[in-house]
Scaffold this motif. Structure first.
Motif: not given
Length: 293
Positions: A138-142, A156-166, A180-187
């Motif tokens: 179902x591809x939950x939030x990464x 500004x980090x949109x160009x990063x597709x996959x990051x080690x440890x995500x 925390x509001x600052x965590x990097x995330x995406x659907x």
């Protein structure tokens, strides 16, 4: 709380009971129904900055969910009582096959930090509520653990597709993440046959975020300097100092250490203690004897 300071999130598995999950899902399906006859939104439209107690009333499904003792306790441990509803939103993602059948591309959401660059010492909490089971397909939030104190300007980090440890959310129904509001995330892309629902709520604090949680288990040993680099005895991996200086897979060998310093400053604010340190990371930077004239 040390894990939250270190990794940027708290996970409460299955905290919302089945009955409320079903009740909320039924409301979402009416709200976002395919047929006009099915539509009948019960999602409250709330003015930004409304106190959560007034924003989500106890006679509403969401109000009942937010008042669950374990969830309410977690929220108040992070942002305190009388927090403000910044905004809330429901993310609805149909299967990729349906999106593509309609002639559109099924793409993952870009990696981002919510809103514009935010350098406050206070922090908001973003609540991610999954009313249904989220399976791997179902591809939950990464999300990227430990990224919350690495401040960037939204996409500004949109160009990063996959990051080690995500990580990708895979969970049972009724699971809530407090991030925390600052965590990097995406659907992520939904490759299942089911529509995926996510309720997201952002909360602002109205009180200083100092010792809001149960601190009865804190002791002086938590902040006592200990041998570093060359040690004779194995360090306790569950101690606060160990948690705050535990790296993530994406940490660089050099600038990754900045995150340890960021975490220590963050923990100092949570404790209300300007002297706390872990493995001497901040103390050595503050060691600047004055010259007498």
């Amino acid at each position: 709380m040390a894990m939250f300071a270190s990794r940027g999130f708290v996970r409460l598995d299955g905290v919302v009971p089945k009955s409320l999950n079903k009740q909320f899902l039924d409301e979402l399906k009416r709200t976002f129904g395919v047929r006009e006859a099915d539509k009948g939104s019960t999602m409250p439209a709330v003015a930004a900055g409304t106190e959560i107690e007034q924003a989500l009333r106890p006679d509403q499904t969401l109000g009942q969910i937010m008042r669950l003792p374990r969830l309410k306790g977690a929220i108040e441990s992070l942002v305190g009582p009388n927090s403000l509803l910044d905004h809330h939103f429901v993310h609805v993602l149909p299967p990729a096959s349906k999106i593509e059948a309609a002639g559109r591309s099924a793409n993952a959401q870009h990696l981002h930090q919510d809103s514009t660059i935010d350098v406050r010492k206070a922090f908001d909490v973003q609540l991610f509520y999954y009313p249904q089971e989220i399976t791997e397909d179902m591809g939950g939030t990464r999300y990227l653990p430990g990224s919350h104190l690495r401040i960037v300007n939204e996409s500004a980090i949109a160009r990063y597709q996959n990051v080690r440890g995500q990580q990708h959310v895979v969970c049972q129904a009724g699971t809530v993440f407090l991030m925390h509001h600052g965590i990097w995330h995406g659907g992520s892309i939904n490759r299942s046959d089911h529509t995926r629902y996510l309720y997201k709520l952002r909360l602002n604090p109205t009180v200083p975020q100092v010792r809001l949680w149960d601190t009865s288990d804190l002791n002086d040993d938590d902040a006592t300097n200990r041998p570093i680099f060359f040690v004779r005895e194995r360090q306790d991996p569950d101690s606060i100092q160990s948690i705050l200086t535990r790296g993530e897979p994406w940490f660089e060998m050099d600038t990754g250490r900045i995150e340890y310093i960021n975490r220590i400053h963050f923990w100092r604010r949570l404790l209300g203690d300007k002297t706390f340190d872990a493995n001497y990371w901040v103390s050595r930077l503050e060691c600047e004897p004055s010259i007498s004239e």
